[in-house]
Design a protein around this motif. Structure first.
Motif, mmCIF file in Angstrom:
data_model
loop_
_atom_site.group_PDB
_atom_site.id
_atom_site.type_symbol
_atom_site.label_atom_id
_atom_site.label_comp_id
_atom_site.label_asym_id
_atom_site.label_seq_id
_atom_site.Cartn_x
_atom_site.Cartn_y
_atom_site.Cartn_z
ATOM 1 N N GLU A 128 0.817 -1.210 0.000
ATOM 2 C CA GLU A 128 0.000 0.000 0.000
ATOM 3 C C GLU A 128 0.855 1.266 0.000
ATOM 4 O O GLU A 128 1.996 1.249 0.439
ATOM 5 C CB GLU A 128 -0.921 -0.001 1.237
ATOM 6 C CG GLU A 128 -0.299 0.477 2.550
ATOM 7 C CD GLU A 128 0.653 -0.532 3.198
ATOM 8 O OE1 GLU A 128 0.899 -1.600 2.618
ATOM 9 O OE2 GLU A 128 1.166 -0.221 4.297
ATOM 10 N N THR A 129 0.283 2.360 -0.487
ATOM 11 C CA THR A 129 0.930 3.670 -0.372
ATOM 12 C C THR A 129 0.647 4.232 1.029
ATOM 13 O O THR A 129 -0.187 3.699 1.783
ATOM 14 C CB THR A 129 0.375 4.656 -1.406
ATOM 15 O OG1 THR A 129 -1.018 4.867 -1.120
ATOM 16 C CG2 THR A 129 0.529 4.124 -2.831
ATOM 17 N N LEU A 130 1.291 5.370 1.311
ATOM 18 C CA LEU A 130 1.040 6.008 2.614
ATOM 19 C C LEU A 130 -0.418 6.470 2.713
ATOM 20 O O LEU A 130 -1.053 6.317 3.769
ATOM 21 C CB LEU A 130 2.002 7.189 2.793
ATOM 22 C CG LEU A 130 2.075 7.779 4.202
ATOM 23 C CD1 LEU A 130 2.402 6.712 5.247
ATOM 24 C CD2 LEU A 130 3.102 8.902 4.249
ATOM 25 N N THR A 155 -5.289 -0.382 3.788
ATOM 26 C CA THR A 155 -4.155 -1.274 3.514
ATOM 27 C C THR A 155 -4.591 -2.683 3.107
ATOM 28 O O THR A 155 -4.168 -3.200 2.068
ATOM 29 C CB THR A 155 -3.231 -1.356 4.749
ATOM 30 O OG1 THR A 155 -2.683 -0.051 4.968
ATOM 31 C CG2 THR A 155 -2.104 -2.353 4.546
ATOM 32 N N LEU A 156 -5.435 -3.312 3.900
ATOM 33 C CA LEU A 156 -5.781 -4.710 3.605
ATOM 34 C C LEU A 156 -6.620 -4.819 2.336
ATOM 35 O O LEU A 156 -6.482 -5.785 1.576
ATOM 36 C CB LEU A 156 -6.485 -5.363 4.797
ATOM 37 C CG LEU A 156 -5.640 -5.441 6.087
ATOM 38 C CD1 LEU A 156 -6.384 -6.227 7.173
ATOM 39 C CD2 LEU A 156 -4.261 -6.046 5.847
ATOM 40 N N TRP A 199 5.564 3.174 1.020
ATOM 41 C CA TRP A 199 6.119 4.271 1.826
ATOM 42 C C TRP A 199 7.352 3.850 2.628
ATOM 43 O O TRP A 199 8.040 4.701 3.208
ATOM 44 C CB TRP A 199 5.037 4.819 2.768
ATOM 45 C CG TRP A 199 4.365 3.764 3.607
ATOM 46 C CD1 TRP A 199 3.302 3.001 3.247
ATOM 47 C CD2 TRP A 199 4.721 3.354 4.921
ATOM 48 N NE1 TRP A 199 2.960 2.132 4.258
ATOM 49 C CE2 TRP A 199 3.815 2.347 5.303
ATOM 50 C CE3 TRP A 199 5.698 3.750 5.836
ATOM 51 C CZ2 TRP A 199 3.879 1.702 6.542
ATOM 52 C CZ3 TRP A 199 5.762 3.128 7.079
ATOM 53 C CH2 TRP A 199 4.848 2.117 7.407
ATOM 54 N N ALA A 200 7.637 2.560 2.643
ATOM 55 C CA ALA A 200 8.811 2.077 3.397
ATOM 56 C C ALA A 200 9.998 1.795 2.478
ATOM 57 O O ALA A 200 11.099 1.545 2.954
ATOM 58 C CB ALA A 200 8.441 0.807 4.170
ATOM 59 N N GLY A 260 11.166 -3.339 2.508
ATOM 60 C CA GLY A 260 11.008 -1.907 2.784
ATOM 61 C C GLY A 260 11.950 -1.497 3.888
ATOM 62 O O GLY A 260 11.662 -1.710 5.063
ATOM 63 N N SER A 261 13.132 -0.947 3.476
ATOM 64 C CA SER A 261 14.117 -0.428 4.442
ATOM 65 C C SER A 261 14.602 -1.480 5.440
ATOM 66 O O SER A 261 14.861 -1.149 6.605
ATOM 67 C CB SER A 261 13.568 0.798 5.167
ATOM 68 O OG SER A 261 13.371 1.857 4.244
#
Ligand code: PEP
Length: 246
Positions: free
Chosen positions: A124-126, A134-135, A163-164, A205-206
């Motif tokens: 998902e995006t922020l 999200t889900l 976003w991560a 993600g990071s």
């Protein structure tokens, strides 16, 4: 028992001189966890000469096996260059190239036909997260990007919150756990318990050496898809070590 997987996505980084990083990962790759590097397609053939126990993958493929598609690469081409995996539906491809779930499903089928394991990315995006979607978003991407016929051999899922990626921001372990549990239940519902419980689910993600241990302790996290921290063996090897210890 699902075999853990540490996958490195080099994105549009890497020249022949960087292949020494693959050689330097050999020691890290001696553990139980599978280690995968997805370099640019230009490096696959030379990387395969020194890959040893490290698996190689592409970062995208076309949905057709050949034809008039300038600049694209087919799953067979990746396979012939030494790849056994291909990343599909990465959020950078969804954003930069307008890839839809349907197109990603076509690519996934093409990967399977060529005998590659598809790493299908969702996330998902922020805005999605902040609006509580999200889900819904992950469920829609999962349903649309993953064709019928998925198995533990031909498919790996990667949950990558947009976003991560490359931001240094990481969801809480509770947030990661919630999405991984949702993906696991969705896979079981769609493909049955035998298959759905065996398909590996990576977090991306990071991920770094400093946060890998706590992420790998989350239920249903079977490894990581790592971007920036996979470029140097010195950064990636501790992540592989944390996965082996998990
Ligand atoms: C990625 O590109 O899939 C990724 C997770 O990147 P990073 O680890 O740099 O956030």
């Amino acid at each position: 028992m699902r075999r853990k997987l540490a996958a490195g996505n080099w994105k549009m980084n890497g020249l022949p001189s960087d292949l020494s990083e693959v050689s330097e990962l050999q020691t890290a790759a001696q553990g139980d966890a599978e280690v995968l590097i997805c370099p640019p397609a230009t490096l696959l053939t030379s990387a395969s000469a020194q890959a040893g126990k490290i698996a190689l993958g592409g970062q995208d493929c076309h949905g057709e096996s050949s034809g008039a598609h300038t600049g694209d690469i087919s799953a067979d081409m990746l396979k012939s260059a030494g790849a056994t995996y291909v990343i599909l539906g990465h959020s950078e491809r969804r954003a930069d190239h307008g890839e839809t779930d349907a197109r990603i499903a076509d690519k996934t089928r093409a990967a399977w036909t060529a005998g590659l394991t598809a790493i299908v990315c969702v996330g998902e995006t922020l805005d999605d997260r902040e609006s509580g979607a999200t889900l819904d978003i992950v469920g829609t991407q999962l349903a649309g990007s993953l064709p019928d016929g998925a198995s533990a051999q031909n498919t790996v899922l990667a949950y990558e919150p947009v976003w991560a990626i490359g931001t240094g921001k990481v969801p809480t372990t509770a947030q990661i756990g919630e999405v991984h549990d949702f993906i696991r239940q969705s896979l079981i519902t769609r493909f049955g318990n035998d298959t759905g419980s065996m398909i590996r689910i990576l977090y991306g993600g990071s991920v770094k050496a400093s946060n890998a241990k706590e992420i790998f302790a989350v239920k249903d996290v079977d490894g990581a898809l790592v971007g920036g921290a996979s470029l140097k063996a010195a950064d990636f090897a501790p992540i592989v070590a944390a996965l082996n210890a998990a």
